[in-house]
Design a protein around this motif. Structure first.
Motif, PDB file in Angstrom:
ATOM      1  N   VAL A  28       0.824  -1.205   0.000  1.00  0.00           N
ATOM      2  CA  VAL A  28       0.000   0.000   0.000  1.00  0.00           C
ATOM      3  C   VAL A  28       0.864   1.263   0.000  1.00  0.00           C
ATOM      4  O   VAL A  28       0.514   2.252  -0.648  1.00  0.00           O
ATOM      5  CB  VAL A  28      -0.973  -0.008   1.199  1.00  0.00           C
ATOM      6  CG1 VAL A  28      -1.723   1.302   1.309  1.00  0.00           C
ATOM      7  CG2 VAL A  28      -1.945  -1.169   1.072  1.00  0.00           C
ATOM      8  N   TYR A  29       2.004   1.249   0.673  1.00  0.00           N
ATOM      9  CA  TYR A  29       2.900   2.407   0.706  1.00  0.00           C
ATOM     10  C   TYR A  29       3.235   2.900  -0.695  1.00  0.00           C
ATOM     11  O   TYR A  29       3.429   4.091  -0.918  1.00  0.00           O
ATOM     12  CB  TYR A  29       4.214   2.066   1.424  1.00  0.00           C
ATOM     13  CG  TYR A  29       4.209   2.311   2.900  1.00  0.00           C
ATOM     14  CD1 TYR A  29       3.844   3.532   3.443  1.00  0.00           C
ATOM     15  CD2 TYR A  29       4.600   1.309   3.773  1.00  0.00           C
ATOM     16  CE1 TYR A  29       3.842   3.747   4.803  1.00  0.00           C
ATOM     17  CE2 TYR A  29       4.615   1.509   5.143  1.00  0.00           C
ATOM     18  CZ  TYR A  29       4.238   2.733   5.652  1.00  0.00           C
ATOM     19  OH  TYR A  29       4.246   2.933   6.996  1.00  0.00           O
ATOM     20  N   GLN A  30       3.303   1.995  -1.659  1.00  0.00           N
ATOM     21  CA  GLN A  30       3.662   2.348  -3.022  1.00  0.00           C
ATOM     22  C   GLN A  30       2.572   3.149  -3.731  1.00  0.00           C
ATOM     23  O   GLN A  30       2.824   3.769  -4.756  1.00  0.00           O
ATOM     24  CB  GLN A  30       3.963   1.084  -3.829  1.00  0.00           C
ATOM     25  CG  GLN A  30       5.090   0.255  -3.269  1.00  0.00           C
ATOM     26  CD  GLN A  30       5.182  -1.100  -3.951  1.00  0.00           C
ATOM     27  OE1 GLN A  30       4.747  -1.276  -5.081  1.00  0.00           O
ATOM     28  NE2 GLN A  30       5.747  -2.074  -3.251  1.00  0.00           N
ATOM     29  N   HIS A  31       1.352   3.126  -3.200  1.00  0.00           N
ATOM     30  CA  HIS A  31       0.212   3.732  -3.886  1.00  0.00           C
ATOM     31  C   HIS A  31      -0.465   4.845  -3.096  1.00  0.00           C
ATOM     32  O   HIS A  31      -1.504   5.340  -3.521  1.00  0.00           O
ATOM     33  CB  HIS A  31      -0.816   2.648  -4.216  1.00  0.00           C
ATOM     34  CG  HIS A  31      -0.260   1.556  -5.065  1.00  0.00           C
ATOM     35  ND1 HIS A  31      -0.056   1.700  -6.414  1.00  0.00           N
ATOM     36  CD2 HIS A  31       0.170   0.309  -4.759  1.00  0.00           C
ATOM     37  CE1 HIS A  31       0.463   0.596  -6.906  1.00  0.00           C
ATOM     38  NE2 HIS A  31       0.615  -0.268  -5.917  1.00  0.00           N
ATOM     39  N   SER A  32       0.104   5.243  -1.967  1.00  0.00           N
ATOM     40  CA  SER A  32      -0.549   6.250  -1.129  1.00  0.00           C
ATOM     41  C   SER A  32       0.465   7.262  -0.611  1.00  0.00           C
ATOM     42  O   SER A  32       1.555   6.896  -0.179  1.00  0.00           O
ATOM     43  CB  SER A  32      -1.235   5.582   0.066  1.00  0.00           C
ATOM     44  OG  SER A  32      -1.733   6.565   0.947  1.00  0.00           O
ATOM     45  N   SER A  33       0.072   8.524  -0.673  1.00  0.00           N
ATOM     46  CA  SER A  33       0.909   9.570  -0.081  1.00  0.00           C
ATOM     47  C   SER A  33       0.543   9.797   1.386  1.00  0.00           C
ATOM     48  O   SER A  33       1.182  10.580   2.074  1.00  0.00           O
ATOM     49  CB  SER A  33       0.763  10.876  -0.869  1.00  0.00           C
ATOM     50  OG  SER A  33      -0.596  11.285  -0.876  1.00  0.00           O
ATOM     51  N   TYR A  34      -0.486   9.098   1.861  1.00  0.00           N
ATOM     52  CA  TYR A  34      -0.911   9.192   3.259  1.00  0.00           C
ATOM     53  C   TYR A  34      -0.218   8.112   4.087  1.00  0.00           C
ATOM     54  O   TYR A  34       0.198   7.088   3.554  1.00  0.00           O
ATOM     55  CB  TYR A  34      -2.435   9.015   3.370  1.00  0.00           C
ATOM     56  CG  TYR A  34      -3.211  10.078   2.654  1.00  0.00           C
ATOM     57  CD1 TYR A  34      -3.371  11.348   3.196  1.00  0.00           C
ATOM     58  CD2 TYR A  34      -3.777   9.816   1.407  1.00  0.00           C
ATOM     59  CE1 TYR A  34      -4.072  12.329   2.527  1.00  0.00           C
ATOM     60  CE2 TYR A  34      -4.492  10.788   0.728  1.00  0.00           C
ATOM     61  CZ  TYR A  34      -4.630  12.043   1.284  1.00  0.00           C
ATOM     62  OH  TYR A  34      -5.326  13.011   0.615  1.00  0.00           O
ATOM     63  N   PRO A  35      -0.124   8.316   5.391  1.00  0.00           N
ATOM     64  CA  PRO A  35       0.455   7.274   6.252  1.00  0.00           C
ATOM     65  C   PRO A  35      -0.346   5.975   6.176  1.00  0.00           C
ATOM     66  O   PRO A  35      -1.568   5.997   5.992  1.00  0.00           O
ATOM     67  CB  PRO A  35       0.356   7.879   7.659  1.00  0.00           C
ATOM     68  CG  PRO A  35       0.197   9.347   7.459  1.00  0.00           C
ATOM     69  CD  PRO A  35      -0.505   9.511   6.144  1.00  0.00           C
ATOM     70  N   VAL A  36       0.343   4.856   6.294  1.00  0.00           N
ATOM     71  CA  VAL A  36      -0.291   3.535   6.308  1.00  0.00           C
ATOM     72  C   VAL A  36       0.052   2.902   7.650  1.00  0.00           C
ATOM     73  O   VAL A  36       1.220   2.701   7.964  1.00  0.00           O
ATOM     74  CB  VAL A  36       0.211   2.648   5.154  1.00  0.00           C
ATOM     75  CG1 VAL A  36      -0.496   1.299   5.182  1.00  0.00           C
ATOM     76  CG2 VAL A  36       0.010   3.329   3.806  1.00  0.00           C
TER      77      VAL A  36
END
Length: 82
Positions: A28-36
């Motif tokens: 998911v980190y690869q597709h989101s600029s928000y914290p995961v």
């Protein structure tokens, strides 16, 4: 108070294995600029690890992120309020 300002998150999965939650978190980190985050909790007395993105500032931002995640093949997240 925290309840007066609820925060919007998208939840992509819930696992009984912390390792599996970490694997999804990495994707998911690869597709989101928000914290995961991985939010630990209990379900029927068993540990559960929820993979959540956020906080997300607006519903419009959330809708755009849902579309991006679906297009990336990560499934359709559910909305979680914290």
């Amino acid at each position: 108070p925290a309840a007066a300002h609820p925060r919007l998150y998208l939840q992509l999965g819930a696992f009984s294995s912390h390792e599996n939650a970490q694997k999804l978190q990495s994707k998911v980190y690869q597709h989101s600029s928000y914290p995961v985050r991985i939010k630990e909790g209990l379900h029927n007395g068993t540990a559960i690890y929820r993979v959540q993105i956020g906080p997300i500032p607006t519903v419009d931002d959330s809708d755009k992120l849902v579309e991006k995640l679906e297009n990336a093949g990560l499934g359709r997240p559910i909305t979680a309020i914290d």
